[in-house]
Design a protein around this motif. Structure first.
Motif, PDB file in Angstrom:
ATOM      1  N   PHE A   7       0.845  -1.490   0.026  1.00 41.50           N
ATOM      2  CA  PHE A   7       0.143   0.057  -0.042  1.00 41.50           C
ATOM      3  C   PHE A   7       0.938   1.282   0.107  1.00 41.50           C
ATOM      4  N   PRO A   8       0.855   1.936  -1.112  1.00 42.63           N
ATOM      5  CA  PRO A   8       1.784   2.967  -1.161  1.00 42.63           C
ATOM      6  C   PRO A   8       1.616   4.239  -0.285  1.00 42.63           C
ATOM      7  N   ARG A   9       1.763   4.343   0.845  1.00 40.10           N
ATOM      8  CA  ARG A   9       1.706   5.395   1.767  1.00 40.10           C
ATOM      9  C   ARG A   9       2.848   5.425   2.706  1.00 40.10           C
ATOM     10  N   PHE A  10       3.287   6.730   2.611  1.00 38.44           N
ATOM     11  CA  PHE A  10       4.689   6.917   3.452  1.00 38.44           C
ATOM     12  C   PHE A  10       4.159   7.562   4.709  1.00 38.44           C
ATOM     13  N   LEU A  11       4.646   6.930   5.737  1.00 40.02           N
ATOM     14  CA  LEU A  11       4.537   7.362   6.982  1.00 40.02           C
ATOM     15  C   LEU A  11       5.472   8.232   7.707  1.00 40.02           C
ATOM     16  N   GLY A  92      13.341  -8.419  -1.034  1.00 39.30           N
ATOM     17  CA  GLY A  92      12.130  -8.760  -0.146  1.00 39.30           C
ATOM     18  C   GLY A  92      11.205  -9.503  -0.813  1.00 39.30           C
ATOM     19  N   LEU A  93      10.895  -8.934  -1.875  1.00 38.17           N
ATOM     20  CA  LEU A  93       9.692  -9.551  -2.830  1.00 38.17           C
ATOM     21  C   LEU A  93       9.895 -11.156  -3.125  1.00 38.17           C
ATOM     22  N   THR A  94      10.879 -11.581  -3.100  1.00 41.95           N
ATOM     23  CA  THR A  94      11.039 -12.917  -3.246  1.00 41.95           C
ATOM     24  C   THR A  94      10.665 -13.977  -2.434  1.00 41.95           C
ATOM     25  N   CYS A  95      10.175 -13.312  -1.238  1.00 43.42           N
ATOM     26  CA  CYS A  95       9.729 -14.278   0.037  1.00 43.42           C
ATOM     27  C   CYS A  95       8.129 -14.863  -0.085  1.00 43.42           C
ATOM     28  N   PHE A  96       7.466 -13.987  -1.051  1.00 45.24           N
ATOM     29  CA  PHE A  96       6.028 -14.233  -1.318  1.00 45.24           C
ATOM     30  C   PHE A  96       5.630 -14.943  -2.523  1.00 45.24           C
ATOM     31  N   ASP A  97       4.383 -15.673  -2.232  1.00 52.10           N
ATOM     32  CA  ASP A  97       3.930 -16.216  -3.687  1.00 52.10           C
ATOM     33  C   ASP A  97       3.295 -15.343  -4.273  1.00 52.10           C
ATOM     34  N   MET A  98       2.666 -14.144  -3.611  1.00 50.15           N
ATOM     35  CA  MET A  98       1.604 -13.338  -4.417  1.00 50.15           C
ATOM     36  C   MET A  98       1.742 -12.066  -3.942  1.00 50.15           C
ATOM     37  N   ILE A  99       2.154 -10.921  -4.692  1.00 47.46           N
ATOM     38  CA  ILE A  99       2.111  -9.771  -4.441  1.00 47.46           C
ATOM     39  C   ILE A  99       0.988  -8.838  -5.057  1.00 47.46           C
ATOM     40  N   HIS A 100       0.230  -8.144  -4.038  1.00 44.02           N
ATOM     41  CA  HIS A 100      -0.797  -7.475  -4.595  1.00 44.02           C
ATOM     42  C   HIS A 100      -0.737  -6.149  -4.181  1.00 44.02           C
ATOM     43  N   THR A 101      -0.699  -5.386  -5.188  1.00 40.20           N
ATOM     44  CA  THR A 101      -0.201  -3.662  -4.939  1.00 40.20           C
ATOM     45  C   THR A 101      -1.685  -2.765  -5.114  1.00 40.20           C
ATOM     46  N   HIS A 102      -1.551  -1.911  -4.533  1.00 40.22           N
ATOM     47  CA  HIS A 102      -2.878  -1.108  -4.514  1.00 40.22           C
ATOM     48  C   HIS A 102      -2.636   0.318  -4.946  1.00 40.22           C
ATOM     49  N   ASP A 107       3.682   5.357  -8.226  1.00 36.70           N
ATOM     50  CA  ASP A 107       4.801   5.001  -8.755  1.00 36.70           C
ATOM     51  C   ASP A 107       5.467   3.650  -8.228  1.00 36.70           C
ATOM     52  N   VAL A 108       5.136   3.367  -6.992  1.00 36.08           N
ATOM     53  CA  VAL A 108       5.464   2.025  -6.442  1.00 36.08           C
ATOM     54  C   VAL A 108       4.806   0.864  -7.151  1.00 36.08           C
ATOM     55  N   SER A 109       3.643   0.961  -7.678  1.00 35.84           N
ATOM     56  CA  SER A 109       2.856   0.236  -8.528  1.00 35.84           C
ATOM     57  C   SER A 109       3.437  -0.316  -9.868  1.00 35.84           C
ATOM     58  N   PHE A 110       4.008   0.937 -10.387  1.00 37.07           N
ATOM     59  CA  PHE A 110       4.478   0.775 -11.625  1.00 37.07           C
ATOM     60  C   PHE A 110       5.973   0.297 -11.435  1.00 37.07           C
ATOM     61  N   LEU A 111       6.608   0.591 -10.409  1.00 36.75           N
ATOM     62  CA  LEU A 111       8.037   0.017 -10.259  1.00 36.75           C
ATOM     63  C   LEU A 111       7.963  -1.464  -9.937  1.00 36.75           C
ATOM     64  N   LEU A 112       6.755  -2.009  -9.285  1.00 32.79           N
ATOM     65  CA  LEU A 112       6.724  -3.346  -9.074  1.00 32.79           C
ATOM     66  C   LEU A 112       6.484  -4.152 -10.330  1.00 32.79           C
ATOM     67  N   SER A 113       5.916  -3.491 -11.316  1.00 35.00           N
ATOM     68  CA  SER A 113       5.561  -4.099 -12.666  1.00 35.00           C
ATOM     69  C   SER A 113       6.998  -4.295 -13.280  1.00 35.00           C
ATOM     70  N   LEU A 137       4.873   9.428 -12.067  1.00 38.75           N
ATOM     71  CA  LEU A 137       5.156   9.000 -13.393  1.00 38.75           C
ATOM     72  C   LEU A 137       4.300   7.683 -14.058  1.00 38.75           C
ATOM     73  N   ALA A 138       3.728   7.355 -13.086  1.00 40.05           N
ATOM     74  CA  ALA A 138       2.980   6.033 -13.454  1.00 40.05           C
ATOM     75  C   ALA A 138       1.535   6.546 -14.176  1.00 40.05           C
ATOM     76  N   ARG A 139       1.345   7.769 -13.996  1.00 40.35           N
ATOM     77  CA  ARG A 139       0.074   8.310 -14.811  1.00 40.35           C
ATOM     78  C   ARG A 139       0.390   8.477 -16.154  1.00 40.35           C
ATOM     79  N   VAL A 140       1.556   8.520 -16.595  1.00 38.26           N
ATOM     80  CA  VAL A 140       2.169   8.562 -17.877  1.00 38.26           C
ATOM     81  C   VAL A 140       1.755   7.002 -18.511  1.00 38.26           C
ATOM     82  N   PHE A 141       2.258   6.462 -17.837  1.00 35.97           N
ATOM     83  CA  PHE A 141       2.158   4.812 -18.233  1.00 35.97           C
ATOM     84  C   PHE A 141       0.840   4.385 -18.422  1.00 35.97           C
ATOM     85  N   ILE A 142       0.013   4.487 -17.216  1.00 38.41           N
ATOM     86  CA  ILE A 142      -1.456   4.027 -17.423  1.00 38.41           C
ATOM     87  C   ILE A 142      -2.471   4.977 -18.416  1.00 38.41           C
TER      88      ILE A 142
END
Length: 371
Positions: A7-11, A92-102, A107-113, A137-142
């Protein structure tokens, strides 16, 4: 199954974790989805972003923070972090079977793709859009939807059909998860309903609370308006206060409140109104229905997929203040209709819109991808 929800939220302050579910609909959605999947026996974890790596557990949900920096915080606030230690992030991503980005436009969703496309890692990758749009930047992509064919996503797992229809020819679109509610928390309390009208949500212009304020003077015996939710736009909040004062509409702004206090208001009012011009789904509609409170909402986005017009509430044309007022007047003077709509609303929630239903629909999509 090991599942990571990103979930792309900065704390900027870890203390906000205690109130994460009350920050907004998307935050509530992701936390409850993660918790419901764990209750079904899956190892689900939530990833957020902060100035340093850390780990927490909040309300039975494990939370990791990846080191990141916010991108254009003056515009995007804290909703578009960019990881700063990319190698550790990828590992860290390789530890999981499924990654569900929101949030598709982050940009983090674009980066994951891109990471998935380049590394060809053997985990599933699905994205759910919650309707957030910032300067990214992701808005340009989608914006160029055909480019979705070349992304690393296995597909889009939408909240509603309306939110994904434009992508059906560009990538795989799964059946919608819809929203959920905990019917043990959101349930009607005993007591008489007052004539109050409720709005619950973030105070920002597209929510069109001003139209609701303009509708109140058209009603006989003007009811009190209760406005619940955080203020995102201070100028808009000030304009609402001025408008209510000019039209002599008794309005109570409560800000962010606890779920228990929210249930108190949902159980003691006549109707909840969602006059937004754009709405992905509207979790608050389900929360109201679970408390047997009729809802009146604009025909916007995925709202018609939540509200069964004439059975659990009413749908009105966008910007039609008179139609909104007519529906509210009918409810204020017909208590039997309030009870009928309220009872049907709770039954619909129990049959289709609990968090267990949402978790089961998401897990079915994961299984399709992994098989």
């Amino acid at each position: 199954m090991k599942i990571l929800h990103v979930f792309p939220r900065f704390l900027d302050d870890f203390a906000v974790l205690d109130n994460l579910e009350r920050m907004g609909g998307a935050e509530r959605y992701v936390m409850n989805l993660c918790r419901a999947q764990r209750e079904l026996g899956h190892d689900s974890t939530l990833m957020l972003f902060a100035g340093k790596e850390s780990g927490f557990e909040v309300d039975d949900v494990p939370i990791l923070t990846a080191k990141a920096t916010p991108f254009v915080p003056s515009i995007n606030q804290n909703f578009d972090p960019v990881p700063t230690e990319l190698r550790r992030f990828v590992k860290g991503l390789t530890c999981f079977d499924m990654i569900h980005t929101h949030n598709l436009a982050c940009d983090v969703s674009f980066l994951l793709s891109l990471i998935r496309r380049v590394t060809k890692r053997h985990y599933g990758l699905l994205v759910t859009d919650h309707g957030w749009n910032g300067l990214t930047l992701a808005r340009v992509f989608i914006a160029s939807k055909p480019m979705m064919k070349f992304s690393g996503f296995d597909g889009i797992l939408p909240v509603t059909r309306a939110s994904s229809s434009s992508y059906e020819n560009c990538t795989r679109v799964f059946d919608p998860m819809y929203g959920g509610v905990d019917p043990e928390v959101f349930r009607p309390l005993n007591g008489e309903r007052r004539s109050d009208i409720l709005f619950v949500g973030r105070l920002t212009p597209y929510k069109k609370v001003d139209n609701l304020i303009r509708a109140i003077p058209l009603l006989e015996n003007k009811p009190r308006l209760i406005v619940i939710g955080p203020t995102l736009d201070l100028q808009y909040r000030a304009s609402l206060e001025r408008l209510a004062n000019e039209l002599k509409v008794e309005t109570k702004f409560l800000g962010r409140i606890s779920d228990q206090l929210l249930v108190d208001y949902l159980s003691a009012s006549t109707a909840l109104v969602l006059p937004s011009t754009d709405e992905l789904f509207g979790l608050v509609l389900l929360e109201a229905m679970a408390c047997e409170l009729p809802v009146v909402a604009n025909k916007a986005g995925g709202v018609p997929e939540a509200v069964d017009n004439g059975r659990t509430g009413y749908l009105v044309r966008q910007g039609d203040i008179k139609e909104l007022a007519d529906r509210l007047q009918f409810l204020l003077t017909n208590r039997d209709e309030v009870a009928r709509l309220g009872s049907a609303g709770r039954q619909r929630v129990l049959q289709e819109f609990t968090w267990k239903h949402v978790a089961q629909r998401s897990l079915a999509a994961y299984q399709e991808v992994l098989q």
